[in-house]
Design a protein around this motif. Structure first.
Motif, PDB file in Angstrom:
ATOM      1  N   MET A   1      10.086  -2.065  11.742  1.00 52.54           N
ATOM      2  CA  MET A   1      11.220  -2.275  11.194  1.00 52.54           C
ATOM      3  C   MET A   1      12.029  -1.138  10.613  1.00 52.54           C
ATOM      4  O   MET A   1      11.194  -0.450  10.086  1.00 52.54           O
ATOM      5  CB  MET A   1      11.085  -3.369   9.955  1.00 52.54           C
ATOM      6  CG  MET A   1      11.191  -4.781  10.069  1.00 52.54           C
ATOM      7  SD  MET A   1      11.225  -5.707   8.590  1.00 52.54           S
ATOM      8  CE  MET A   1      10.897  -7.238   9.115  1.00 52.54           C
ATOM      9  N   SER A   2      13.236  -0.921  10.890  1.00 46.73           N
ATOM     10  CA  SER A   2      13.760   0.185  10.280  1.00 46.73           C
ATOM     11  C   SER A   2      14.043  -0.262   8.520  1.00 46.73           C
ATOM     12  O   SER A   2      13.848  -1.580   8.099  1.00 46.73           O
ATOM     13  CB  SER A   2      15.180   0.305  10.588  1.00 46.73           C
ATOM     14  OG  SER A   2      16.049  -0.810  10.502  1.00 46.73           O
ATOM     15  N   ILE A   3      14.321   0.769   7.672  1.00 48.38           N
ATOM     16  CA  ILE A   3      14.773   0.522   6.161  1.00 48.38           C
ATOM     17  C   ILE A   3      15.666  -0.643   6.031  1.00 48.38           C
ATOM     18  O   ILE A   3      15.548  -1.498   5.502  1.00 48.38           O
ATOM     19  CB  ILE A   3      14.900   1.908   5.685  1.00 48.38           C
ATOM     20  CG1 ILE A   3      13.792   2.720   5.493  1.00 48.38           C
ATOM     21  CG2 ILE A   3      15.746   1.400   4.262  1.00 48.38           C
ATOM     22  CD1 ILE A   3      14.121   4.097   5.353  1.00 48.38           C
ATOM     23  N   GLU A   4      16.732  -0.355   6.917  1.00 50.73           N
ATOM     24  CA  GLU A   4      18.019  -1.223   7.000  1.00 50.73           C
ATOM     25  C   GLU A   4      17.518  -2.743   7.364  1.00 50.73           C
ATOM     26  O   GLU A   4      17.649  -3.633   6.468  1.00 50.73           O
ATOM     27  CB  GLU A   4      18.927  -0.958   8.008  1.00 50.73           C
ATOM     28  CG  GLU A   4      20.294  -1.716   7.784  1.00 50.73           C
ATOM     29  CD  GLU A   4      21.052  -1.573   6.538  1.00 50.73           C
ATOM     30  OE1 GLU A   4      20.449  -0.673   5.727  1.00 50.73           O
ATOM     31  OE2 GLU A   4      21.792  -2.626   6.112  1.00 50.73           O
TER      32      GLU A   4
ATOM     33  N   PHE B   1      15.501  -4.092   4.534  1.00 54.40           N
ATOM     34  CA  PHE B   1      16.246  -4.630   3.353  1.00 54.40           C
ATOM     35  C   PHE B   1      17.184  -5.904   3.706  1.00 54.40           C
ATOM     36  O   PHE B   1      17.314  -6.738   2.695  1.00 54.40           O
ATOM     37  CB  PHE B   1      17.325  -3.340   3.183  1.00 54.40           C
ATOM     38  CG  PHE B   1      18.542  -3.843   2.289  1.00 54.40           C
ATOM     39  CD1 PHE B   1      18.432  -3.913   0.986  1.00 54.40           C
ATOM     40  CD2 PHE B   1      19.883  -4.181   2.730  1.00 54.40           C
ATOM     41  CE1 PHE B   1      19.290  -4.253   0.118  1.00 54.40           C
ATOM     42  CE2 PHE B   1      20.917  -4.719   2.099  1.00 54.40           C
ATOM     43  CZ  PHE B   1      20.764  -4.660   0.615  1.00 54.40           C
ATOM     44  N   LEU B   2      17.902  -5.838   4.784  1.00 56.17           N
ATOM     45  CA  LEU B   2      18.100  -7.171   5.257  1.00 56.17           C
ATOM     46  C   LEU B   2      17.230  -8.425   4.860  1.00 56.17           C
ATOM     47  O   LEU B   2      17.650  -9.463   4.695  1.00 56.17           O
ATOM     48  CB  LEU B   2      18.902  -7.042   6.657  1.00 56.17           C
ATOM     49  CG  LEU B   2      20.179  -6.133   6.623  1.00 56.17           C
ATOM     50  CD1 LEU B   2      20.477  -6.034   8.155  1.00 56.17           C
ATOM     51  CD2 LEU B   2      21.271  -6.594   5.723  1.00 56.17           C
ATOM     52  N   ALA B   3      16.046  -8.242   5.668  1.00 60.01           N
ATOM     53  CA  ALA B   3      14.928  -9.360   5.437  1.00 60.01           C
ATOM     54  C   ALA B   3      14.802  -9.775   3.903  1.00 60.01           C
ATOM     55  O   ALA B   3      14.747 -11.055   3.717  1.00 60.01           O
ATOM     56  CB  ALA B   3      13.862  -8.796   6.309  1.00 60.01           C
ATOM     57  N   ALA B   4      14.429  -8.731   3.090  1.00 61.36           N
ATOM     58  CA  ALA B   4      14.326  -8.817   1.886  1.00 61.36           C
ATOM     59  C   ALA B   4      15.368  -9.791   1.161  1.00 61.36           C
ATOM     60  O   ALA B   4      15.428 -10.612   0.319  1.00 61.36           O
ATOM     61  CB  ALA B   4      13.929  -7.638   0.937  1.00 61.36           C
ATOM     62  N   LYS B   5      16.778  -9.309   1.484  1.00 58.57           N
ATOM     63  CA  LYS B   5      17.834  -9.806   0.922  1.00 58.57           C
ATOM     64  C   LYS B   5      18.206 -11.130   1.197  1.00 58.57           C
ATOM     65  O   LYS B   5      18.756 -11.900   0.518  1.00 58.57           O
ATOM     66  CB  LYS B   5      19.255  -8.790   1.487  1.00 58.57           C
ATOM     67  CG  LYS B   5      20.529  -9.407   0.816  1.00 58.57           C
ATOM     68  CD  LYS B   5      21.665  -8.414   1.362  1.00 58.57           C
ATOM     69  CE  LYS B   5      22.922  -9.269   1.673  1.00 58.57           C
ATOM     70  NZ  LYS B   5      23.283 -10.405   1.353  1.00 58.57           N
TER      71      LYS B   5
ATOM     72  N   PRO C   1       0.956  -1.109  -0.064  1.00 60.08           N
ATOM     73  CA  PRO C   1       0.025   0.138  -0.041  1.00 60.08           C
ATOM     74  C   PRO C   1       1.016   1.319   0.157  1.00 60.08           C
ATOM     75  O   PRO C   1       2.072   1.184   0.160  1.00 60.08           O
ATOM     76  CB  PRO C   1      -0.841  -0.117   1.365  1.00 60.08           C
ATOM     77  CG  PRO C   1       0.150  -0.902   2.143  1.00 60.08           C
ATOM     78  CD  PRO C   1       0.611  -1.976   1.137  1.00 60.08           C
ATOM     79  N   ALA C   2       0.299   2.399  -0.139  1.00 61.18           N
ATOM     80  CA  ALA C   2       0.931   3.615  -0.289  1.00 61.18           C
ATOM     81  C   ALA C   2       1.723   3.933   1.167  1.00 61.18           C
ATOM     82  O   ALA C   2       1.247   3.527   2.239  1.00 61.18           O
ATOM     83  CB  ALA C   2      -0.279   4.733  -0.291  1.00 61.18           C
ATOM     84  N   ALA C   3       2.842   4.319   0.937  1.00 64.61           N
ATOM     85  CA  ALA C   3       3.874   4.848   2.017  1.00 64.61           C
ATOM     86  C   ALA C   3       4.302   3.528   3.030  1.00 64.61           C
ATOM     87  O   ALA C   3       4.574   3.845   4.210  1.00 64.61           O
ATOM     88  CB  ALA C   3       3.016   5.735   2.815  1.00 64.61           C
ATOM     89  N   SER C   4       4.459   2.482   2.140  1.00 60.07           N
ATOM     90  CA  SER C   4       4.598   1.164   3.252  1.00 60.07           C
ATOM     91  C   SER C   4       6.167   1.178   3.107  1.00 60.07           C
ATOM     92  O   SER C   4       6.649   0.290   3.647  1.00 60.07           O
ATOM     93  CB  SER C   4       4.169   0.026   2.273  1.00 60.07           C
ATOM     94  OG  SER C   4       4.561  -0.083   1.033  1.00 60.07           O
ATOM     95  N   GLY C   5       6.961   1.927   2.378  1.00 63.57           N
ATOM     96  CA  GLY C   5       8.213   1.806   2.358  1.00 63.57           C
ATOM     97  C   GLY C   5       8.602   0.821   1.171  1.00 63.57           C
ATOM     98  O   GLY C   5      10.109   0.701   0.870  1.00 63.57           O
ATOM     99  N   LYS C   6       7.968   0.391   0.158  1.00 65.00           N
ATOM    100  CA  LYS C   6       8.264  -0.459  -0.847  1.00 65.00           C
ATOM    101  C   LYS C   6       9.062   0.382  -1.762  1.00 65.00           C
ATOM    102  O   LYS C   6       9.823  -0.615  -2.608  1.00 65.00           O
ATOM    103  CB  LYS C   6       6.997  -0.915  -1.490  1.00 65.00           C
ATOM    104  CG  LYS C   6       6.201  -0.076  -2.116  1.00 65.00           C
ATOM    105  CD  LYS C   6       4.740  -0.783  -2.862  1.00 65.00           C
ATOM    106  CE  LYS C   6       3.988   0.321  -3.429  1.00 65.00           C
ATOM    107  NZ  LYS C   6       3.775   1.597  -2.945  1.00 65.00           N
ATOM    108  N   GLY C   7       8.940   1.752  -2.167  1.00 61.50           N
ATOM    109  CA  GLY C   7       9.697   2.291  -3.054  1.00 61.50           C
ATOM    110  C   GLY C   7      11.069   2.575  -2.715  1.00 61.50           C
ATOM    111  O   GLY C   7      11.994   2.230  -3.162  1.00 61.50           O
ATOM    112  N   THR C   8      11.418   2.899  -1.114  1.00 62.23           N
ATOM    113  CA  THR C   8      12.766   2.829  -1.008  1.00 62.23           C
ATOM    114  C   THR C   8      13.336   1.437  -0.801  1.00 62.23           C
ATOM    115  O   THR C   8      14.735   1.308  -1.077  1.00 62.23           O
ATOM    116  CB  THR C   8      12.587   3.218   0.777  1.00 62.23           C
ATOM    117  OG1 THR C   8      11.895   4.499   0.799  1.00 62.23           O
ATOM    118  CG2 THR C   8      13.859   3.592   1.309  1.00 62.23           C
ATOM    119  N   LEU C   9      12.513   0.461  -0.391  1.00 59.55           N
ATOM    120  CA  LEU C   9      13.174  -0.888  -0.603  1.00 59.55           C
ATOM    121  C   LEU C   9      13.427  -1.304  -1.875  1.00 59.55           C
ATOM    122  O   LEU C   9      14.418  -1.987  -2.180  1.00 59.55           O
ATOM    123  CB  LEU C   9      12.222  -2.051   0.014  1.00 59.55           C
ATOM    124  CG  LEU C   9      12.610  -3.391   0.232  1.00 59.55           C
ATOM    125  CD1 LEU C   9      13.787  -3.490   1.077  1.00 59.55           C
ATOM    126  CD2 LEU C   9      11.529  -4.281   0.614  1.00 59.55           C
TER     127      LEU C   9
END
Ligand code: DC
Length: 215
Positions: free
Chosen positions: A192-195, A198-202, A11-19
């Motif tokens: 979760m922080s952005i970091e 990122f680590l979870a996705a990685k 959804p909007a503003a979920s942080g998906k763009g930054t990720l």
């Protein structure tokens, strides 16, 4: 690795763009923020003073969308985001934009695409699908901090109301509503922080990549 596609929805503003940006940089993949394509259509109608329920004008604008010329800055305005979620309900607009998004994803080398229907419609065969979410309150707070960090001012309650409205429009539309693909990995970033996200996705992606390279 010949080609690797990562689909990110949420959804909007979920942080998906930054990720999506972090992952594209890290894995050296091309990136498409598909929200910008819907925003470009909304922006075109606003610029020409056309009503946002004018389906044929929206279709014409969709045909003219050029993926290599999406100006993130111009398209970031709040009114444009609202217009985007209105024109995104038109099936013909979606079809035209989805064709362009698929052509982008099909180029050699792989890509990261983020949006609302990437794992379900645009790239149903993506190598990895992530569904990034967070509570509406957390998303509103992040958006407020983002606006304030750029010197702007906004009311938390108004941002929250806007997010709830946009969620409803994106989730309730008949064509390609926002929902996780059956095989998507859910990433709730509320705490979760952005970091950390990122680590979870990685770690999810690395497992799939390792399997691919030994297959
Ligand atoms: O991700 P964003 O906020 O830039 O998206 C703006 C609007 O575009 C969103 O409210 C719904 C629409 N959209 C969509 O319907 N499908 C996508 N793949 C991406 C965005």
């Amino acid at each position: 690795m010949n080609s690797f596609t990562i689909a990110i929805d949420g959804p909007a503003a979920s942080g998906k763009g930054t990720l999506a940006r972090r992952l594209a940089d890290y894995y050296h993949l091309r990136l498409l923020d598909t929200g910008l394509t819907y925003r470009a259509v909304g922006h075109a109608l606003l610029t020409h003073g056309l009503p946002l329920d004018n389906e044929s004008a929206a279709e014409t604008a969709a045909r003219q969308v050029d993926l290599s010329n999406l100006d993130k800055h111009t398209l970031s305005a709040h009114a444009v985001a609202d217009a985007a979620s209105r024109v995104a309900v038109f099936p013909q607009v979606r079809k035209i934009l989805v064709d362009k998004q698929r052509a982008f994803a099909a180029q050699p080398g792989g890509a990261v695409l983020d949006g609302r229907d990437i794992g379900t419609v645009v790239c149903p065969n993506a190598d990895v699908k992530l569904y990034v979410t967070a509570s509406a309150e957390v998303r509103a707070g992040r958006r407020l901090r983002d606006i304030e960090s750029r010197g702007g001012h906004a009311e938390l309650a108004e941002i929250l109301a806007d997010i709830v409205l946009r969620d409803a429009r994106d989730t309730d539309r008949a064509d390609s509503p926002l929902r996780p693909a059956a095989d998507a990995h859910l990433l709730d970033t509320s705490e979760m922080s952005i970091e950390a996200a990122f680590l979870a996705a990685k770690s999810i992606i690395d497992v799939v990549m390792a399997k691919r390279s030994t297959a």
